[in-house]
Design a protein around this motif. Structure first.
Motif, PDB file in Angstrom:
ATOM      1  N   ALA A 261      41.711  38.414  45.576  1.00 56.87           N
ATOM      2  CA  ALA A 261      40.694  38.875  46.517  1.00 56.87           C
ATOM      3  C   ALA A 261      39.553  39.565  45.772  1.00 56.87           C
ATOM      4  N   THR A 262      39.871  40.278  44.693  1.00 58.57           N
ATOM      5  CA  THR A 262      38.842  40.960  43.919  1.00 58.57           C
ATOM      6  C   THR A 262      37.928  39.961  43.219  1.00 58.57           C
ATOM      7  N   VAL A 263      38.501  38.883  42.685  1.00 55.15           N
ATOM      8  CA  VAL A 263      37.682  37.839  42.056  1.00 55.15           C
ATOM      9  C   VAL A 263      36.682  37.268  43.059  1.00 55.15           C
ATOM     10  N   LEU A 264      37.149  36.993  44.277  1.00 52.45           N
ATOM     11  CA  LEU A 264      36.253  36.480  45.315  1.00 52.45           C
ATOM     12  C   LEU A 264      35.166  37.495  45.650  1.00 52.45           C
ATOM     13  N   ALA A 265      35.525  38.767  45.693  1.00 51.82           N
ATOM     14  CA  ALA A 265      34.538  39.809  45.982  1.00 51.82           C
ATOM     15  C   ALA A 265      33.461  39.857  44.903  1.00 51.82           C
ATOM     16  N   VAL A 266      33.858  39.699  43.642  1.00 47.31           N
ATOM     17  CA  VAL A 266      32.885  39.692  42.541  1.00 47.31           C
ATOM     18  C   VAL A 266      31.944  38.499  42.669  1.00 47.31           C
ATOM     19  N   GLN A 267      32.514  37.325  42.937  1.00 44.92           N
ATOM     20  CA  GLN A 267      31.687  36.126  43.092  1.00 44.92           C
ATOM     21  C   GLN A 267      30.689  36.299  44.237  1.00 44.92           C
TER      22      GLN A 267
ATOM     23  N   GLN B 160      35.076  36.673  35.152  1.00 42.16           N
ATOM     24  CA  GLN B 160      33.961  37.111  35.983  1.00 42.16           C
ATOM     25  C   GLN B 160      33.256  38.319  35.366  1.00 42.16           C
ATOM     26  N   SER B 161      34.030  39.206  34.755  1.00 43.29           N
ATOM     27  CA  SER B 161      33.463  40.394  34.120  1.00 43.29           C
ATOM     28  C   SER B 161      32.497  40.012  33.006  1.00 43.29           C
ATOM     29  N   ALA B 162      32.850  38.977  32.232  1.00 46.90           N
ATOM     30  CA  ALA B 162      31.973  38.523  31.149  1.00 46.90           C
ATOM     31  C   ALA B 162      30.653  38.014  31.702  1.00 46.90           C
ATOM     32  N   LEU B 163      30.711  37.275  32.794  1.00 47.63           N
ATOM     33  CA  LEU B 163      29.494  36.736  33.390  1.00 47.63           C
ATOM     34  C   LEU B 163      28.617  37.846  33.974  1.00 47.63           C
ATOM     35  N   VAL B 164      29.243  38.811  34.639  1.00 47.79           N
ATOM     36  CA  VAL B 164      28.486  39.931  35.201  1.00 47.79           C
ATOM     37  C   VAL B 164      27.861  40.758  34.070  1.00 47.79           C
ATOM     38  N   ALA B 165      28.628  40.970  33.011  1.00 48.80           N
ATOM     39  CA  ALA B 165      28.102  41.733  31.874  1.00 48.80           C
ATOM     40  C   ALA B 165      26.862  41.055  31.295  1.00 48.80           C
ATOM     41  N   ALA B 166      26.930  39.742  31.139  1.00 53.46           N
ATOM     42  CA  ALA B 166      25.781  39.010  30.601  1.00 53.46           C
ATOM     43  C   ALA B 166      24.591  39.092  31.542  1.00 53.46           C
TER      44      ALA B 166
ATOM     45  N   ALA C 280      29.058  44.215  41.592  1.00 53.79           N
ATOM     46  CA  ALA C 280      29.900  43.231  40.926  1.00 53.79           C
ATOM     47  C   ALA C 280      30.539  43.828  39.675  1.00 53.79           C
ATOM     48  N   TRP C 281      29.762  44.563  38.907  1.00 48.56           N
ATOM     49  CA  TRP C 281      30.282  45.189  37.687  1.00 48.56           C
ATOM     50  C   TRP C 281      31.339  46.231  38.039  1.00 48.56           C
ATOM     51  N   SER C 282      31.057  47.049  39.041  1.00 49.35           N
ATOM     52  CA  SER C 282      32.022  48.071  39.462  1.00 49.35           C
ATOM     53  C   SER C 282      33.343  47.443  39.881  1.00 49.35           C
ATOM     54  N   LEU C 283      33.286  46.298  40.560  1.00 48.94           N
ATOM     55  CA  LEU C 283      34.507  45.639  41.022  1.00 48.94           C
ATOM     56  C   LEU C 283      35.377  45.154  39.864  1.00 48.94           C
ATOM     57  N   THR C 284      34.760  44.846  38.721  1.00 51.49           N
ATOM     58  CA  THR C 284      35.519  44.296  37.594  1.00 51.49           C
ATOM     59  C   THR C 284      36.070  45.366  36.664  1.00 51.49           C
ATOM     60  N   GLN C 285      35.542  46.585  36.745  1.00 51.81           N
ATOM     61  CA  GLN C 285      35.875  47.598  35.746  1.00 51.81           C
ATOM     62  C   GLN C 285      36.945  48.569  36.225  1.00 51.81           C
ATOM     63  N   PRO C 286      37.875  48.934  35.321  1.00 58.50           N
ATOM     64  CA  PRO C 286      38.904  49.912  35.706  1.00 58.50           C
ATOM     65  C   PRO C 286      38.293  51.297  35.894  1.00 58.50           C
ATOM     66  N   ARG C 287      38.982  52.120  36.632  1.00 60.37           N
ATOM     67  CA  ARG C 287      38.526  53.489  36.814  1.00 60.37           C
ATOM     68  C   ARG C 287      38.617  54.245  35.501  1.00 60.37           C
ATOM     69  N   PRO C 288      37.742  55.231  35.275  1.00 62.59           N
ATOM     70  CA  PRO C 288      36.806  55.799  36.250  1.00 62.59           C
ATOM     71  C   PRO C 288      35.440  55.117  36.305  1.00 62.59           C
TER      72      PRO C 288
END
Length: 547
Positions: free
Chosen positions: A219-225, A261-267, A236-244
């Motif tokens: 579900a998180t992957v879909l939320a990022v997309q 997905q995190s790599a794509l958002v980072a780029a 999108a970045w917040s959704l991929t990153q661990p706390r804090p």
């Protein structure tokens, strides 16, 4: 509050070891299970399916069938879908072994596997589900057949109606997936509407699955997309990153799909070093080429004349394995000012998306070396050009200009989705007055029932709090929590508002509404938690003294 009916919730907050326990019980049945009724094994089969334990689920369903579980056709269908690795051939082979157990449901499932969509739907119409789980099974199979038969609107209507009931997160995940897939081939206005709805639905599913420690990574992957399609790179970045730093749980952040997905958002958001670090873990050729192309775009400031950017997008086109991947690569080539490959084979199913790609390519070819001016001159021709202008500004680090381009476009097109994107970028720029103005305007434009309203209320909580308008922030937080009572972020937001207004009792009640108070996830939440606990301790002491 709607009660979620996933099997795993009925265990009462199971731990992450539940899947392992289920596997152990299936392989070596404990003594306390020997005399269990047949339906108990069906329940365990559903529970194992919720945890993606395919073999375990199949074993429990088969035990239920052997012990006389009812209804047999539904149990056989569930067992078949868990057989092997879940390929169509695995399911067909399993059903073939039970040809004596014909029913409308099993005939419908076989027809679906044979790509007889009409036959599948006809047979499902003859089958009467015996309970809520069976009804959801029917809805999902109907939706798959309708989507395959190019009746997507009907499929989405069925999924939406079932998802609103709030009982089964699998429906929410399938609805979010269908919306993301449709968004990829729609015109900009429809794309943003679908993406914003997908984000809302996917987050509801994530929050619900977290509540019973289920598999929330998908579900998180879909939320990022969906957030990416909405242009909300910060979320999108917040959704991929661990706390804090972000909001992902450890098992979500470690998921291979989420890391991709995190790599794509980072780029896309200019975190080039992070994108390059994550790039090493990507094995899919298309995903790797896409991330490399986006990194190159950011490094060259969106220069459409750069040969390296064009070369990388050509690599992505060559590596594309699906039509949607080809659309992504074609868009990259258009933005890079390169000649487009032949898109004729995509026109039938993706006519709107192809038209926008070609429109962008024409606009940029008309003014080589002056892309910003060309995009700016064409914003009144399409909301799509507005989005591309904003993306170009953002890639150049001009976040405020990107937000203002979206706001101007939203006012011209009277589009709440563009206004919502503007609000998100103004937040990134730190301009809370503009955040409040755009979020309010987006809510007014869209009216009640809009899928994007949750994000707007979250931004209003932040903007009003930043300006010290805590009564308004509290109102926004209350609305946000009402939209999804399972959302811990909304609950913490309301608790913070109450605490800031010195309403400590209300703050604690908000955190403990479901019994046990929410556990803090960050340093700030821990400090608030301790502060509220200390306040209640003092109040308790005073009560004891008064007695």
């Amino acid at each position: 509050m709607a009660e979620r009916q996933d099997s795993s919730q009925r265990l009462g907050q199971p731990r992450h070891g539940t899947r392992i326990h289920l596997q152990q019980w299936a392989d070596q049945e404990p003594a306390w299970l020997h005399d269990a009724p047949a339906q108990a094994f069906g329940w365990l089969g559903q529970l194992a399916a919720d945890y993606d334990a395919r073999r375990t689920s199949q074993l429990f369903f088969e035990r239920c069938i052997r012990d006389g579980g009812y209804p047999r056709d539904f149990l056989l269908a569930r067992a078949a879908l868990q057989a092997g690795s879940g390929t169509e051939q695995d399911v067909q082979d399993y059903l073939a072994a039970y040809q004596d157990a014909q029913s409308p449901l099993l005939v419908a499932l076989s027809a679906y596997l044979d790509r007889d969509w009409a036959g599948c739907l006809d047979q499902l119409g003859l089958w009467e589900p015996h309970d809520a789980a069976a009804e959801i099974f029917k809805v999902q199979l109907e939706a798959e057949a309708l989507i395959s038969a190019d009746r997507e609107g009907e499929a989405l209507a069925r999924l939406r109606a079932a998802e609103r009931d709030g009982k089964f997160t699998s429906v929410a995940v399938r609805l979010a997936s269908a919306l993301v897939q449709r968004a990829a081939r729609s015109r900009t206005s429809s794309r943003l509407a679908d993406a914003q709805e997908a984000l809302t639905v996917a987050l509801r599913a994530r929050n619900s699955r977290r509540a019973w420690h289920g598999n929330s990574a998908g579900a998180t992957v879909l939320a990022v997309q969906a957030a990416m399609l909405c242009g909300d790179l910060a979320r999108a970045w917040s959704l991929t990153q661990p706390r804090p730093e972000g909001e992902a749980l450890p098992h979500e952040a470690a998921d291979a799909g989420l890391r991709e997905q995190s790599a794509l958002v980072a780029a896309a958001s200019g975190r080039v070093q992070e994108a390059e670090r994550l790039l090493a873990g990507i094995t899919d050729a298309f995903a790797k080429a896409q991330v490399m192309a986006v990194i190159a775009e950011f490094r060259h400031g969106g220069d459409s004349e750069d040969p390296q950017v064009r070369s990388l997008w050509r690599q992505a086109w060559g590596a594309a394995q699906s039509e949607q991947q080809q659309l992504t690569a074609a868009m990259g080539l258009a933005e890079a000012g390169a000649d487009l490959p032949d898109l004729g084979h995509l026109r039938t199913d993706f006519s709107d998306a192809v038209a926008e790609i070609e429109q962008l390519a024409r606009a940029l070819r008309e003014a080589p070396g002056a892309e910003l001016g060309a995009l700016r001159a064409n914003t009144t021709r399409s909301p799509f050009i507005v989005v591309k202008l904003a993306q170009r500004h953002h890639r150049r680090g001009e976040v405020d200009l990107a937000a203002r381009a979206l706001k101007d476009g939203a006012e011209h097109w009277r589009d709440p989705r563009l206004m919502a994107m503007a609000a998100g970028l103004f937040r990134e720029a730190g301009s809370y007055r503009d955040v409040r103005e755009c979020a309010d305007e987006a809510l007014k434009m869209a009216g009640p029932g809009w899928a994007g309203q949750g994000r707007m209320y979250a931004l209003l909580v932040e903007a009003e709090s930043a300006d010290g308008r805590m009564d308004r922030a509290t109102d926004a937080a209350m609305t946000l929590l009402a939209l999804d009572p399972q959302d811990p972020d909304a609950r913490w937001a309301l608790a913070r508002c109450y605490a800031t207004r010195a309403l400590m009792d209300q703050a604690w009640q908000t955190l403990a509404e479901n019994g046990e108070p929410l556990e803090p996830r960050t340093r700030d939440e821990a400090l608030l938690w301790l502060r509220l606990g200390r306040f209640l301790q003092i109040i308790g002491s005073l009560v004891d003294v008064c007695r």
